[in-house]
Design a protein around this motif. Structure first.
Motif, PDB file in Angstrom:
ATOM      1  N   ILE A  69       0.845  -1.201   0.000  1.00 23.41           N
ATOM      2  CA  ILE A  69       0.000   0.000   0.000  1.00 23.41           C
ATOM      3  C   ILE A  69       0.883   1.255   0.000  1.00 23.41           C
ATOM      4  O   ILE A  69       0.634   2.208  -0.735  1.00 23.41           O
ATOM      5  N   ILE A  70       1.933   1.204   0.805  1.00 25.94           N
ATOM      6  CA  ILE A  70       2.841   2.359   0.870  1.00 25.94           C
ATOM      7  C   ILE A  70       3.502   2.574  -0.491  1.00 25.94           C
ATOM      8  O   ILE A  70       3.570   3.700  -0.993  1.00 25.94           O
ATOM      9  N   GLU A  71       3.949   1.479  -1.099  1.00 23.71           N
ATOM     10  CA  GLU A  71       4.586   1.601  -2.419  1.00 23.71           C
ATOM     11  C   GLU A  71       3.639   2.249  -3.419  1.00 23.71           C
ATOM     12  O   GLU A  71       4.031   3.120  -4.187  1.00 23.71           O
ATOM     13  N   ARG A  72       2.395   1.809  -3.378  1.00 20.42           N
ATOM     14  CA  ARG A  72       1.437   2.308  -4.354  1.00 20.42           C
ATOM     15  C   ARG A  72       1.146   3.790  -4.115  1.00 20.42           C
ATOM     16  O   ARG A  72       1.184   4.600  -5.021  1.00 20.42           O
ATOM     17  N   THR A  73       0.890   4.130  -2.857  1.00 19.15           N
ATOM     18  CA  THR A  73       0.522   5.521  -2.557  1.00 19.15           C
ATOM     19  C   THR A  73       1.675   6.483  -2.828  1.00 19.15           C
ATOM     20  O   THR A  73       1.473   7.596  -3.300  1.00 19.15           O
ATOM     21  N   THR A  74       2.883   6.049  -2.476  1.00 21.72           N
ATOM     22  CA  THR A  74       4.010   6.979  -2.613  1.00 21.72           C
ATOM     23  C   THR A  74       4.642   6.885  -3.994  1.00 21.72           C
ATOM     24  O   THR A  74       5.547   7.642  -4.312  1.00 21.72           O
TER      25      THR A  74
END
Ligand SMILES: Nc1ncnc2c1ncn2[C@@H]1O[C@H](COP(=O)(O)OP(=O)(O)OP(=O)(O)O)[C@@H](O)[C@H]1O
Ligand SMILES: [Mg+2]
Length: 524
Positions: free
Chosen positions: A353-358
């Motif tokens: 999720i972090i990879e996708r959002t950032t």
């Protein structure tokens, strides 16, 4: 390329920028400064460490009137950040003799009352303390023409919305309002818009949200392995200055103690500490007296400590914004940085999720093996050895070598000495954990644990001298002194132990303040 002198800033400000060595404005500064100078409301959004502070501070300072009445108000979510922003504004406004005062909770209110009474132009504070002063009548906002919300999304997210609304209501309607942050999630953007009028949106966030020169990696570990994994990573990376983030205050305390018990120079910061303690900890970390700062998210936003080379997420942060700000403590102002997350298998999804959002990539790495750690130790040992060689003053040791060279090859001697030293390094962990209640000490003696920093080459004579000078205990009463690469044990008579702990703590040994405790590391 834009240059500062073309942006319309006042002359004293430009001089301060030259003093500070700011050659050219960063992209957010180039864009926000002219708009701010023209008096527009602004919602600005730019990556961590790209100079947002100066982007709002410089135009504010340029537009101040000479009168000593509060004209600009900067709100920040934490005390440390308020303090830092006030300091930065003071530096930028130095040649204009700008009066800047920080107001934040935990500091004696008298000092703040005095400086407010003396007359200020810029007030930088946390919402709570600013409201305090408003209620007391010691801060009057009638002449405020500029309001900045630094880390606006965080303040709104933290539930400061009502406070901020109250504060804004007490300022003149025709004020200029600006919001700055590295993140502006849609959920708070609407709220943020309510505080501004026809705001210009300025966004210089490029394809990824995180600082471009910060490499991001993660290790997968079980919860039980975490502490050992962290230590292994620290031993391989040997960061000069790292921040380690934990989820809760209790977690931070526990981790801090474990790290100290294992001989790392770690300090802890979170919201339960007294304000003087928070300030001491930050000072020690900023000045490099502590290598590791174990923190909760209280230290995730805005703090600018240029030397931080590593950010470690001991726990994965709950939301991507918090991840962006945490790892934004490294890789600032064009420097490189390394962000490391320790995750348990269940947290894999959170990383995605972090990879996708950032929109950035977090690379999975294999945990360094013990052999990697040993190799790194040898490397560090070689570095330390070279340093000793450079320093010289080896005569007494050369005499020893010459003495022993009668029966041995010099190369063998050196190899044996290396083996001895490196073995000591290997033993350190077991030494700490079995130490317990001073076992191994002579009868009537107690072992103390001195944290002397890494490879500082404290010598027995330094310790004997310091105890004699600072505590008044003669050298002949002192028992065995064992020196390892990161810490030292010294035996002192039982009845003097408390005095030695008190007297020796903080005393400089080889230029670094020593930490002393009973040889019973608190490992929980
Ligand atoms: N024009 C410039 N030239 C060189 N260095 C600069 C310039 N502007 C700012 N800096 C330096 O860059 C560092 C980061 O600035 P700052 O703390 O304002 O970043 P930020 O964008 O507010 O980051 P964060 O999102 O983490 O709060 C500071 O040490 C500051 O002194
Ligand atoms: Mg900032």
């Amino acid at each position: 390329m834009t240059i500062f002198s073309e942006l319309g800033l006042s002359e004293p400000i430009l001089i301060a920028l030259r003093d500070l060595g700011y050659d050219e404005p960063t992209p957010i500064q180039a864009q926000a400064i002219p708009v701010m100078l023209a008096g527009h409301d602004v919602i600005a959004h730019a990556q961590t460490g790209t100079g947002k502070t100066a982007a709002f501070a410089l135009p504010i300072l340029s537009r101040l009137k000479p009168e000593h009445v509060p004209q600009a108000l900067v709100l920040a979510p934490t005390r440390e950040l308020a303090m830092q922003v006030a300091e930065a504004m003071f530096r930028y406004g130095k040649h204009a003799s700008t009066r800047v005062t920080p107001v934040y909770g935990g500091q004696p209110i008298e000092r703040q009352l005095r400086s407010l009474a003396r007359g200020v132009q810029v007030v930088v504070g946390t919402p709570g303390r600013v409201m305090d002063h408003m209620r007391r009548g010691t801060l009057v906002l009638d002449h405020i023409s500029m309001v900045i919300l630094d880390e606006a999304d965080e303040m709104l997210d933290m539930g400061f919305a009502e406070d901020i609304e109250y504060i804004l209501q007490q300022t003149p309607n025709e004020r200029q309002t600006a919001l700055f942050s590295a993140t502006m999630p849609a959920a708070v953007l609407d709220l943020a818009m309510r505080y501004t009028r026809e705001a210009k949106r300025i966004s210089v966030v490029s394809e990824q949200l995180t600082a471009p020169r910060t490499r991001q990696v993660y290790y997968e570990v079980t919860p039980r392995e975490k502490l050992d994994a962290l230590c292994r990573v620290l031993d391989v990376e040997t960061p000069g200055s790292a921040m380690i983030f934990c989820r809760t205050r209790a977690d931070a305390d526990r981790l801090g103690e474990s790290l100290q018990g294992r001989g790392y120079m770690a300090e802890v910061i979170h919201g339960d500490l007294s304000q003087p303690m928070r300030e001491r900890v930050m000072k020690r970390f900023r000045e490099g007296q502590a290598e590791l700062l174990v923190a909760t998210d209280v230290a995730a936003r805005g703090l600018d400590i240029p030397d931080v080379t590593h950010v470690i997420n001991y726990d994965v942060p709950g939301d991507p914004e918090s991840y962006v700000h945490r790892i934004g403590r490294t890789g600032r102002a064009g420097r490189t940085g390394l962000a490391i997350s320790l995750i348990t298998p269940r947290e894999r999804r959170q990383i995605q999720i972090i990879e996708r959002t950032t929109r950035s990539r977090i690379q999975r790495l294999k945990l360094p093996s013990l052999a990697d750690v040993a190799a790194r130790r040898r490397e560090a040992f070689r570095d330390a050895l070279r340093e000793v060689l450079r320093e010289g003053e080896l005569d007494p040791y050369i005499m020893m070598v010459e003495e022993m060279a009668e029966g041995h090859e010099v190369a063998d001697l050196a190899a044996a000495a290396f083996k001895l030293l490196l073995n000591e390094v290997e033993q350190e962990e077991s030494l700490v954990s079995v130490e317990g209640d001073g076992a191994g000490a002579e009868a009537g003696m107690i072992r103390l644990f001195l944290d002397v920093g890494r490879f500082d080459r404290v010598r027995p004579a330094d310790i004997v001298g310091a105890i004699a000078n600072e505590v008044g205990i003669p050298g002949k009463q002192i028992g065995a002194i064992d020196i390892y690469d990161r810490f030292t044990f010294v035996e002192v008579p039982n009845d003097t132990a408390h005095r030695v702990v008190r007297g020796l703590s903080g005393v400089n040994l080889r230029g670094k303040p020593v930490k002393v405790s009973f040889a019973k590391p608190k490992v929980s």
